[in-house]
Design an enzyme around this catalytic site. Structure first.
Site, PDB file in Angstrom:
ATOM      1  N   GLU A 138      -4.752 108.268  54.134  1.00  0.00           N
ATOM      2  CA  GLU A 138      -4.577 107.243  53.102  1.00  0.00           C
ATOM      3  C   GLU A 138      -3.573 107.764  52.086  1.00  0.00           C
ATOM      4  OE1 GLU A 138      -6.787 104.318  49.843  1.00  0.00           O
ATOM      5  OE2 GLU A 138      -7.908 106.031  50.604  1.00  0.00           O
ATOM      6  N   LYS A 166       9.548  96.494  38.592  1.00  0.00           N
ATOM      7  CA  LYS A 166      10.994  96.433  38.284  1.00  0.00           C
ATOM      8  C   LYS A 166      11.802  96.671  39.562  1.00  0.00           C
ATOM      9  CE  LYS A 166      10.625  97.845  33.522  1.00  0.00           C
ATOM     10  NZ  LYS A 166      10.270  99.014  32.739  1.00  0.00           N
ATOM     11  N   ASP A 206       3.176 114.312  46.470  1.00  0.00           N
ATOM     12  CA  ASP A 206       3.871 113.027  46.433  1.00  0.00           C
ATOM     13  C   ASP A 206       4.159 112.628  47.886  1.00  0.00           C
ATOM     14  OD1 ASP A 206       5.866 111.000  46.318  1.00  0.00           O
ATOM     15  OD2 ASP A 206       6.455 111.693  44.323  1.00  0.00           O
ATOM     16  N   THR A 253     -12.282  99.360  48.904  1.00  0.00           N
ATOM     17  CA  THR A 253     -11.792 100.419  48.030  1.00  0.00           C
ATOM     18  C   THR A 253     -12.281 100.109  46.603  1.00  0.00           C
ATOM     19  OG1 THR A 253      -9.734  99.495  47.159  1.00  0.00           O
ATOM     20  CG2 THR A 253      -9.686 100.283  49.430  1.00  0.00           C
ATOM     21  N   TYR A 310     -10.422  99.565  43.965  1.00  0.00           N
ATOM     22  CA  TYR A 310      -9.649  98.448  43.433  1.00  0.00           C
ATOM     23  C   TYR A 310     -10.024  97.129  44.102  1.00  0.00           C
ATOM     24  CZ  TYR A 310      -6.467 100.993  40.370  1.00  0.00           C
ATOM     25  OH  TYR A 310      -5.941 101.709  39.341  1.00  0.00           O
ATOM     26  N   GLU A 311     -10.311  97.191  45.379  1.00  0.00           N
ATOM     27  CA  GLU A 311     -10.680  95.968  46.114  1.00  0.00           C
ATOM     28  C   GLU A 311     -11.948  95.357  45.528  1.00  0.00           C
ATOM     29  OE1 GLU A 311     -10.852  96.707  50.280  1.00  0.00           O
ATOM     30  OE2 GLU A 311     -11.531  94.701  50.799  1.00  0.00           O
ATOM     31  N   GLU A 342      -3.045 112.070  47.203  1.00  0.00           N
ATOM     32  CA  GLU A 342      -2.977 111.563  45.824  1.00  0.00           C
ATOM     33  C   GLU A 342      -2.070 112.489  45.029  1.00  0.00           C
ATOM     34  OE1 GLU A 342      -3.933 108.831  43.936  1.00  0.00           O
ATOM     35  OE2 GLU A 342      -2.859 110.001  42.447  1.00  0.00           O
ATOM     36  N   ASP A 391       0.572 100.980  43.947  1.00  0.00           N
ATOM     37  CA  ASP A 391       1.202 100.597  42.676  1.00  0.00           C
ATOM     38  C   ASP A 391       2.342  99.611  42.953  1.00  0.00           C
ATOM     39  OD1 ASP A 391      -0.478 102.344  41.282  1.00  0.00           O
ATOM     40  OD2 ASP A 391       0.853 104.042  41.657  1.00  0.00           O
TER      41      ASP A 391
HETATM   42  C1  LIG Z   1      -3.645 101.618  42.153  1.00  0.00           C
HETATM   43  S1  LIG Z   1      -4.262 103.088  42.791  1.00  0.00           S
HETATM   44  C2  LIG Z   1      -5.264 102.575  44.186  1.00  0.00           C
HETATM   45  C3  LIG Z   1      -6.301 103.594  44.535  1.00  0.00           C
HETATM   46  C4  LIG Z   1      -7.117 103.313  45.812  1.00  0.00           C
HETATM   47  N1  LIG Z   1      -6.281 103.329  46.983  1.00  0.00           N
HETATM   48  C5  LIG Z   1      -7.898 102.026  45.731  1.00  0.00           C
HETATM   49  O1  LIG Z   1      -7.566 101.077  46.441  1.00  0.00           O
HETATM   50  O2  LIG Z   1      -8.886 101.971  44.980  1.00  0.00           O
HETATM   51  C6  LIG Z   1      -2.835 103.768  43.590  1.00  0.00           C
HETATM   52  C7  LIG Z   1      -2.845 105.287  43.672  1.00  0.00           C
HETATM   53  O3  LIG Z   1      -1.724 105.710  44.438  1.00  0.00           O
HETATM   54  C8  LIG Z   1      -1.228 106.916  43.878  1.00  0.00           C
HETATM   55  N2  LIG Z   1       0.177 107.040  44.296  1.00  0.00           N
HETATM   56  C9  LIG Z   1       1.189 106.198  43.970  1.00  0.00           C
HETATM   57  N3  LIG Z   1       2.344 106.630  44.505  1.00  0.00           N
HETATM   58  C10 LIG Z   1       2.051 107.767  45.191  1.00  0.00           C
HETATM   59  C11 LIG Z   1       2.850 108.673  45.940  1.00  0.00           C
HETATM   60  N4  LIG Z   1       4.176 108.504  46.074  1.00  0.00           N
HETATM   61  N5  LIG Z   1       2.236 109.737  46.498  1.00  0.00           N
HETATM   62  C12 LIG Z   1       0.894 109.935  46.344  1.00  0.00           C
HETATM   63  N6  LIG Z   1       0.092 109.110  45.618  1.00  0.00           N
HETATM   64  C13 LIG Z   1       0.672 108.032  45.054  1.00  0.00           C
HETATM   65  C14 LIG Z   1      -1.411 106.714  42.391  1.00  0.00           C
HETATM   66  O4  LIG Z   1      -1.411 107.914  41.681  1.00  0.00           O
HETATM   67  C15 LIG Z   1      -2.744 105.980  42.325  1.00  0.00           C
HETATM   68  O5  LIG Z   1      -3.828 106.862  42.160  1.00  0.00           O
END
Ligand SMILES: C[S@@+](CC[C@H](N)C(=O)[O-])C[C@H]1O[C@@H](n2cnc3c(N)ncnc32)[C@H](O)[C@@H]1O
Length: 218
Positions: free
Chosen positions: A43, A126, A100, A197, A199-200, A68, A122
């Site tokens: 994930e 923009k 990342d 999840t 957020y879901e 993450e 995310d």
């Molecule tokens: C909005 S949260 C959703 C969390 C989870 N997947 C859920 O559905 O509940 C998105 C997560 O993706 C992580 N994230 C965004 N871009 C990323 C990247 N390039 N590499 C690793 N993590 C990333 C963010 O730090 C954040 O914790």
């Protein structure tokens, strides 16, 4: 999701048995990192990790890696896992990485990953940040480099613009759309086996429809 900087988070992550340090050194060797050789699902953007912990518990015949990039968020996943394991839930098929996702091809070898989950990524609204969206062509190319033949990406979101953007990017990148829905929670066939999840749960309780697609490289 970006939480306030938490003092001590880096040290906890560096010493946690759940987190693989220096994951680039495991490239091509992931099957041996886990106790059992079995399909590997990841994930990207795991957040606090509830989805992947539930998946790992439900599917002990798969290995899982949760990715993450923020320390403060990964710390929450580690803490949640610790409390679940205190309740005797041992998830030997789940590991976390604090990286990342732009670095995925340096961490996993060609064909090493069987499925990529993107949940409530995310939106980066923009236009100049479009390349940061986890369903952009740039990211699809990274997934292509690590997925096994026929390996899929599954994406869920409540963000209509991001969903439409993702459908366009899938076509532009030469991927095949296998399934899509604009209301996952009312679509019995796609809901079978669905694991919510964080957020879901939050967004569906607010009444937002949940969009989902599954795609693979042609
Ligand atoms: C909005 S949260 C959703 C969390 C989870 N997947 C859920 O559905 O509940 C998105 C997560 O993706 C992580 N994230 C965004 N871009 C990323 C990247 N390039 N590499 C690793 N993590 C990333 C963010 O730090 C954040 O914790």
């Amino acid at each position: 999701m970006r939480l306030r900087n938490i003092p001590g988070a880096k040290e906890i992550i560096r010493t946690s048995e759940y987190v693989v340090q220096n994951p680039e050194a495991r490239k091509g060797l992931w099957a041996a990192v886990f106790p059992k050789r079995q399909p590997l699902h990841i994930e990207v953007g795991m957040g606090k990790g509830r989805f992947l912990m539930d998946m790992a518990a439900l599917h002990p015949d798969r290995n899982y890696v949760g990715i993450e990039m923020y320390d403060s968020v990964l710390l929450r996943a580690i803490q949640k896992r610790e409390s679940r394991e205190e309740e005797k839930e041992r998830l030997s098929n789940l590991l976390f990485l604090c990286v990342d996702a732009r670095n995925l091809p340096e961490i996993f070898d060609r064909g090493e990953v069987d499925r990529v989950y993107l949940n409530f990524s995310d939106p980066w609204p923009k236009a100049r940040h479009a390349k940061r969206r986890l369903t952009s062509c740039e990211f699809l190319k990274r997934y292509e480099k690590i997925l096994s033949p026929g390996g899929c990406v599954e994406f869920k979101t409540d963000n209509r613009q991001l969903f439409e953007f993702s459908l366009e990017e899938i076509e532009r990148a030469g991927w095949e759309l296998l399934e899509k829905t604009y209301d996952l929670h009312r679509e019995a066939s796609m809901m079978a086996g669905n694991v919510m999840t964080e957020y879901e749960e939050k967004f569906s309780q607010m009444g937002n429809p949940i969009y989902k697609l599954t795609a693979r490289k042609k």
